[in-house]
Design a protein around this motif. Structure first.
Motif, PDB file in Angstrom:
ATOM      1  N   SER A  39       0.834  -1.200   0.000  1.00 28.50           N
ATOM      2  CA  SER A  39       0.000   0.000   0.000  1.00 28.50           C
ATOM      3  C   SER A  39       0.870   1.252   0.000  1.00 28.50           C
ATOM      4  O   SER A  39       1.857   1.327   0.738  1.00 28.50           O
ATOM      5  CB  SER A  39      -0.909   0.022   1.229  1.00 28.50           C
ATOM      6  OG  SER A  39      -1.841  -1.034   1.188  1.00 28.50           O
ATOM      7  N   ALA A  41       0.207   5.588  -0.045  1.00 28.96           N
ATOM      8  CA  ALA A  41      -0.733   6.709  -0.068  1.00 28.96           C
ATOM      9  C   ALA A  41      -0.297   7.692  -1.149  1.00 28.96           C
ATOM     10  O   ALA A  41       0.849   8.133  -1.173  1.00 28.96           O
ATOM     11  CB  ALA A  41      -0.773   7.397   1.280  1.00 28.96           C
ATOM     12  N   CYS A  46      -5.135   5.731  -0.399  1.00 29.19           N
ATOM     13  CA  CYS A  46      -4.436   4.453  -0.243  1.00 29.19           C
ATOM     14  C   CYS A  46      -4.641   3.609  -1.503  1.00 29.19           C
ATOM     15  O   CYS A  46      -5.765   3.248  -1.840  1.00 29.19           O
ATOM     16  CB  CYS A  46      -4.964   3.708   0.981  1.00 29.19           C
ATOM     17  SG  CYS A  46      -4.192   2.088   1.228  1.00 29.19           S
ATOM     18  N   LEU A  47      -3.543   3.298  -2.184  1.00 31.36           N
ATOM     19  CA  LEU A  47      -3.593   2.498  -3.406  1.00 31.36           C
ATOM     20  C   LEU A  47      -2.651   1.311  -3.291  1.00 31.36           C
ATOM     21  O   LEU A  47      -1.688   1.333  -2.531  1.00 31.36           O
ATOM     22  CB  LEU A  47      -3.198   3.345  -4.621  1.00 31.36           C
ATOM     23  CG  LEU A  47      -4.116   4.522  -4.957  1.00 31.36           C
ATOM     24  CD1 LEU A  47      -3.547   5.329  -6.114  1.00 31.36           C
ATOM     25  CD2 LEU A  47      -5.533   4.043  -5.280  1.00 31.36           C
ATOM     26  N   THR A  48      -2.941   0.274  -4.073  1.00 39.73           N
ATOM     27  CA  THR A  48      -2.165  -0.957  -4.065  1.00 39.73           C
ATOM     28  C   THR A  48      -1.232  -1.001  -5.267  1.00 39.73           C
ATOM     29  O   THR A  48      -1.655  -0.742  -6.399  1.00 39.73           O
ATOM     30  CB  THR A  48      -3.111  -2.176  -4.107  1.00 39.73           C
ATOM     31  OG1 THR A  48      -3.968  -2.137  -2.962  1.00 39.73           O
ATOM     32  CG2 THR A  48      -2.330  -3.483  -4.120  1.00 39.73           C
ATOM     33  N   PHE A  59      -0.515   1.714 -10.236  1.00 39.06           N
ATOM     34  CA  PHE A  59      -1.673   1.497  -9.373  1.00 39.06           C
ATOM     35  C   PHE A  59      -2.932   1.440 -10.237  1.00 39.06           C
ATOM     36  O   PHE A  59      -3.018   2.128 -11.254  1.00 39.06           O
ATOM     37  CB  PHE A  59      -1.838   2.653  -8.376  1.00 39.06           C
ATOM     38  CG  PHE A  59      -0.611   2.985  -7.591  1.00 39.06           C
ATOM     39  CD1 PHE A  59      -0.338   2.343  -6.391  1.00 39.06           C
ATOM     40  CD2 PHE A  59       0.283   3.958  -8.035  1.00 39.06           C
ATOM     41  CE1 PHE A  59       0.785   2.659  -5.663  1.00 39.06           C
ATOM     42  CE2 PHE A  59       1.412   4.282  -7.316  1.00 39.06           C
ATOM     43  CZ  PHE A  59       1.672   3.632  -6.117  1.00 39.06           C
ATOM     44  N   SER A  65     -12.932   5.438  -6.504  1.00 44.15           N
ATOM     45  CA  SER A  65     -11.867   6.314  -6.005  1.00 44.15           C
ATOM     46  C   SER A  65     -11.816   7.616  -6.794  1.00 44.15           C
ATOM     47  O   SER A  65     -11.639   8.701  -6.221  1.00 44.15           O
ATOM     48  CB  SER A  65     -10.515   5.600  -6.068  1.00 44.15           C
ATOM     49  OG  SER A  65     -10.474   4.521  -5.159  1.00 44.15           O
ATOM     50  N   ARG A  84       4.774   5.578   2.044  1.00 43.52           N
ATOM     51  CA  ARG A  84       4.638   4.131   2.185  1.00 43.52           C
ATOM     52  C   ARG A  84       3.911   3.806   3.480  1.00 43.52           C
ATOM     53  O   ARG A  84       3.882   4.610   4.418  1.00 43.52           O
ATOM     54  CB  ARG A  84       6.008   3.465   2.157  1.00 43.52           C
ATOM     55  CG  ARG A  84       6.720   3.624   0.814  1.00 43.52           C
ATOM     56  CD  ARG A  84       8.012   2.861   0.775  1.00 43.52           C
ATOM     57  NE  ARG A  84       7.781   1.434   0.964  1.00 43.52           N
ATOM     58  CZ  ARG A  84       8.748   0.529   1.079  1.00 43.52           C
ATOM     59  NH1 ARG A  84      10.024   0.907   1.017  1.00 43.52           N
ATOM     60  NH2 ARG A  84       8.464  -0.750   1.246  1.00 43.52           N
ATOM     61  N   ALA A  85       3.308   2.627   3.535  1.00 45.69           N
ATOM     62  CA  ALA A  85       2.524   2.231   4.709  1.00 45.69           C
ATOM     63  C   ALA A  85       3.407   2.161   5.948  1.00 45.69           C
ATOM     64  O   ALA A  85       4.595   1.821   5.886  1.00 45.69           O
ATOM     65  CB  ALA A  85       1.860   0.877   4.458  1.00 45.69           C
ATOM     66  N   GLY A  99      -5.885   6.745   4.750  1.00 45.41           N
ATOM     67  CA  GLY A  99      -5.807   6.788   3.287  1.00 45.41           C
ATOM     68  C   GLY A  99      -7.160   6.711   2.623  1.00 45.41           C
ATOM     69  O   GLY A  99      -7.258   6.390   1.439  1.00 45.41           O
ATOM     70  N   HIS A 100      -8.230   7.017   3.370  1.00 48.64           N
ATOM     71  CA  HIS A 100      -9.588   7.044   2.826  1.00 48.64           C
ATOM     72  C   HIS A 100     -10.073   8.489   2.817  1.00 48.64           C
ATOM     73  O   HIS A 100     -10.174   9.125   3.863  1.00 48.64           O
ATOM     74  CB  HIS A 100     -10.532   6.178   3.664  1.00 48.64           C
ATOM     75  CG  HIS A 100     -10.123   4.750   3.696  1.00 48.64           C
ATOM     76  ND1 HIS A 100     -10.408   3.919   4.762  1.00 48.64           N
ATOM     77  CD2 HIS A 100      -9.415   3.991   2.825  1.00 48.64           C
ATOM     78  CE1 HIS A 100      -9.917   2.713   4.527  1.00 48.64           C
ATOM     79  NE2 HIS A 100      -9.301   2.744   3.358  1.00 48.64           N
TER      80      HIS A 100
END
Length: 202
Positions: A39, A41, A46-48, A59, A65, A84-85, A99-100
């Motif tokens: 994950s 940000a 928040c993206l993968t 991503f 989103s 980074r997470a 991250g929302h």
């Protein structure tokens, strides 16, 4: 989970429509050390990581989103605040950030104040209970302290002080009146408000 402390400013190099948007971001991160599925940000979202190359991360950004984030955010050339997470044992330098995105605000003004910048942001009315002077808020992925709050008929306006270091290491140097920004309220404020609503309903 994040802290709102930006560790790189990336730039969108390409945007492809594949049902969702495939967004490729140039970054100074050592991408060899970032796993697929990790994950990151991106200006508060928040993206993968779904693909990577040296100094590139990709991503997939869903329609949901896109609809909940700032207009024009997912365009080639756009600079993004990256983080980074949080890992167990990392320093919590800002505040807890999920991250929302809760809402999109609009920059009302950017004015110099001493060596810093004074930024005011207009936000929707439903965010008003969660914005408090000396409380925390995340703006485009950056953890900040609210300096002032003004309730207005059509929403809430709040002020922030951006020190020179923060402006230098984030995208805030790009901000001007009328620009849309991603907002995330403090998660603690969210739960406190929910507890208050539950007590009132009891």
């Amino acid at each position: 989970m994040f802290t709102g402390i930006v560790t790189d400013v990336g730039r969108i190099e390409a945007v492809e429509s594949r049902g969702d948007l495939r967004v490729t971001v140039a970054t100074a991160y050592d991408t060899l050390a970032i796993d697929l599925g990790a994950s990151v940000a991106c200006s508060g979202v928040c993206l993968t990581v779904v693909d990577k190359a040296p100094n590139r991360l990709a991503f997939d950004v869903s329609a949901e989103s896109v609809s909940r984030t700032a207009d024009g955010m997912w365009t080639a050339g756009r600079r993004l605040n990256l983080e980074r997470a949080l890992r167990l044992g990392d320093e919590l330098g800002g505040h807890i950030v999920t991250g929302h995105v809760d809402a999109v605000g609009t920059i009302a003004s950017v004015e110099p104040e001493g060596g810093s910048l004074r930024i005011t942001i207009d936000a929707p009315r439903d965010l008003a209970p969660y914005v408090a002077a000396k409380g925390s808020i995340t703006v485009d992925g950056v953890s900040l302290t609210v300096n002032s709050v003004e309730d207005r008929a059509d929403g809430v306006r709040f002020g922030l002080n951006i020190i020179p270091h923060t402006a230098e290491v984030t995208t805030f140097a790009d901000l001007k009146a009328g620009v849309a920004v991603n907002l995330e309220i403090d998660v603690l404020a969210r739960y406190l408000q929910r507890m208050e609503q539950a007590r009132a309903a009891a």
